[in-house]
Design a protein around this motif. Structure first.
Motif, PDB file in Angstrom:
ATOM      1  N   GLN A 213       0.910  -1.097   0.022  1.00  0.00           N
ATOM      2  CA  GLN A 213      -0.024   0.032   0.054  1.00  0.00           C
ATOM      3  C   GLN A 213       1.059   1.202   0.006  1.00  0.00           C
ATOM      4  O   GLN A 213       1.695   1.510   1.138  1.00  0.00           O
ATOM      5  CB  GLN A 213      -1.100   0.062   1.272  1.00  0.00           C
ATOM      6  N   THR A 215       2.009   4.869   0.711  1.00  0.00           N
ATOM      7  CA  THR A 215       1.726   5.800   1.383  1.00  0.00           C
ATOM      8  C   THR A 215       2.279   7.391   0.963  1.00  0.00           C
ATOM      9  O   THR A 215       3.185   7.496   0.139  1.00  0.00           O
ATOM     10  CB  THR A 215       2.203   5.679   2.946  1.00  0.00           C
ATOM     11  N   SER A 223      -4.850   3.978   2.470  1.00  0.00           N
ATOM     12  CA  SER A 223      -5.654   3.292   3.265  1.00  0.00           C
ATOM     13  C   SER A 223      -6.135   3.950   4.491  1.00  0.00           C
ATOM     14  O   SER A 223      -5.541   5.079   4.799  1.00  0.00           O
ATOM     15  CB  SER A 223      -5.154   2.035   3.999  1.00  0.00           C
ATOM     16  N   TRP A 226      -3.154   4.851   7.118  1.00  0.00           N
ATOM     17  CA  TRP A 226      -2.051   4.622   6.329  1.00  0.00           C
ATOM     18  C   TRP A 226      -0.798   4.716   6.808  1.00  0.00           C
ATOM     19  O   TRP A 226       0.399   4.196   6.106  1.00  0.00           O
ATOM     20  CB  TRP A 226      -2.093   6.062   5.342  1.00  0.00           C
TER      21      TRP A 226
END
Length: 383
Positions: A213, A215, A223, A226
Motif C-alpha cells: 500500500q 503512502t 488506506s 495509512w
C-alpha cells in the motif's frame, strides 16, 4: 575536449523542474505516472507493464530478482556488456555465463547464446550493442523454445526497432537507462518493462520496500490507517520521482530529431573513415539488417590491435576523448568466469574504439575527429 557523451539540457528541462517545485511535491506522483504512461505508449504496451525507477541498474536487479533464482541457476549474457548486468545476476543469486559475440557488431547471435545454454540456464540477458537490435528475433524464439526467460538490456536502445516492433518488447523483461550519458536524460533514472502485469506489479512493490500500500502526500488514495505497513516480502527503495520524470518527459518529444542527428553523425564518420580499410583491416560497423532501426548510441571503428590504445591516447592528447564500451566481462575476476575462450569478444575488445557521438556535435567537430583519427592511424601503420 570533445567528449564521447554529453547531455544537452536547457530551458525546457529547467521549466519542467520549476513546475515540480511549484507543485510542492518532488517525490513520486502524477508526473511519474504520466511519464510511465507516455513511455508505455512508446513501447506499444499498457502502462501497468512499466515502472519508472531511479536507475537502469535497478531495473536489471528487479528483473533478475523476479526470476527467483536458486543456487546454481545460470543466466547467459554476452561478455561485452556493462558490469551492472553481471552484478545483477550475482545479486539475484545466479551465476553469470558469458557467451561470445559477432566481432563486427559486438552483438551475440542465437547460435552464440545457444552454445552457452545448459540444463541450469534460467534466463538470457541480452544487450543491444550501441543501440543496434542484433539477433533479438531469433534469440527470443530460442528462449521461448527452451522455456528460458529473456531479459533485454535496452539501456542504449530507446528508439531501436525490428520491423517496427520496439526493442524491449521481445523479452519477458527489459530495462532502459536515462542517466546523464543516454539519449533520453533524467539525470538518473530508468524504466523497467515486464510482459506479465503481475510481475510488473511485484517489481513496483519491491522497488518501494515491498510495501503493498503506497503512502504519503504524493498518492491520491491511501488506506484509512495509512501509517500501518503491509510488507509481504523484503524490497528496496529504487523508485523514480516527479523531479527526474519531469526532466525525462522533455526528450521524448525530440526523440526522432535526436536519433536522426545521431544517424547523420554515424554516417559521416563512416564516409570519412571508409578509405582507411585499405590501410590494414580498419573497419566501421557493418550495415544494419533490413527492417532494423538503431538508436545510434555508439559509433565505432576497428583497427589492428597493436595500435588501438596508441590511437586513443594520441587523440586524447589532441583534445578528443574516445572510449571502448564494453570491456569483456569474462576477463573480469569479480565476475567469476575463469578461463574462457570467446574469440569474437576478444577480437572486438582488442580492436574497437568509439569516437564522440552526441546530437549537438556539429559537422566540423566530426571532421576534426575523423581527420585526427585518420592521421593517427596512418602514422602508426606506416612507422
Amino acid at each position: 575536449m570533445i567528449h564521447p557523451h554529453q547531455p544537452q539540457v536547457g530551458q525546457k528541462e529547467l521549466a519542467a523542474v520549476a513546475e515540480v517545485f511549484d507543485s510542492k511535491w518532488p517525490g513520486r506522483g502524477p508526473r511519474t505516472e504520466a511519464f510511465e504512461a507516455a513511455f508505455a505508449a512508446h513501447l506499444q504496451v499498457d502502462a501497468e507493464h512499466v515502472v519508472f525507477l531511479n536507475s537502469g541498474t535497478a531495473g536489471l536487479l528487479l528483473a533478475v530478482e523476479s526470476l527467483d533464482l536458486a543456487e546454481g541457476d545460470e543466466v547467459v549474457l554476452p561478455s561485452p556488456s556493462f558490469v551492472a548486468a553481471a552484478n545483477a545476476v550475482v545479486a539475484g543469486g545466479g551465476r553469470p555465463v558469458f557467451c561470445d559475440v559477432d566481432p563486427r557488431t559486438l552483438n551475440p547471435t542465437a547460435e552464440h547464446v545457444e552454445q552457452a545454454v545448459t540444463d541450469r540456464t534460467k534466463a538470457v540477458l541480452v544487450l543491444h550493442y550501441g543501440g543496434s537490435p542484433g539477433d533479438i528475433t531469433r534469440i527470443a524464439e530460442l528462449c521461448r523454445r527452451r522455456d528460458i526467460a529473456l531479459i533485454e538490456d535496452a539501456a542504449c536502445s530507446v528508439a531501436s526497432t525490428v520491423d517496427g516492433r520496439p526493442v524491449g518488447a521481445f523479452g519477458d523483461f527489459a530495462m532502459w537507462s536515462f542517466d546523464a550519458m543516454k539519449v533520453m536524460v533524467c539525470g538518473d533514472g530508468g524504466m523497467l518493462y515486464a510482459r506479465d502485469a503481475g510481475a510488473a506489479a511485484r517489481a513496483r512493490r519491491l522497488a518501494y520496500h515491498g510495501l503493498t500500500q503506497p503512502t504519503g502526500f504524493g498518492y491520491a488514495q491511501v488506506s484509512p490507517r495509512w501509517w500501518e505497513l503491509d510488507v509481504p516480502e523484503v524490497g528496496r527503495r529504487a523508485i523514480g520521482n516527479d523531479l527526474t520524470a519531469a526532466i525525462g518527459a522533455v526528450p521524448p518529444r525530440r526523440l526522432p530529431e535526436l536519433v536522426a542527428r545521431r544517424r547523420e553523425i554515424t554516417e559521416l564518420y563512416d564516409r570519412e573513415l571508409a578509405g582507411l580499410a585499405d590501410l590494414g583491416d580498419l573497419l566501421t560497423p557493418p550495415p544494419l539488417p533490413e527492417g532494423h532501426a538503431s538508436t545510434y548510441y555508439f559509433s565505432w571503428v576497428q583497427m589492428p590491435p597493436g595500435i588501438r590504445d596508441e590511437v586513443a591516447n594520441e587523440l586524447r592528447a589532441a583534445g578528443i576523448c574516445t572510449t571502448f564500451r564494453y570491456a569483456p566481462l569474462h576477463k573480469v575476476p569479480a565476475c567469476g568466469a575463469g578461463e574462457l575462450s570467446l574469440p569474437g569478444a576478444d577480437h572486438a575488445a582488442d580492436r574497437t574504439l568509439c569516437p564522440p557521438l552526441r546530437p549537438w556535435l556539429d559537422d566540423a567537430d566530426v571532421h576534426t575527429v575523423a581527420a585526427a583519427l585518420r592521421k593517427s592511424v596512418e602514422a602508426l601503420l606506416h612507422r
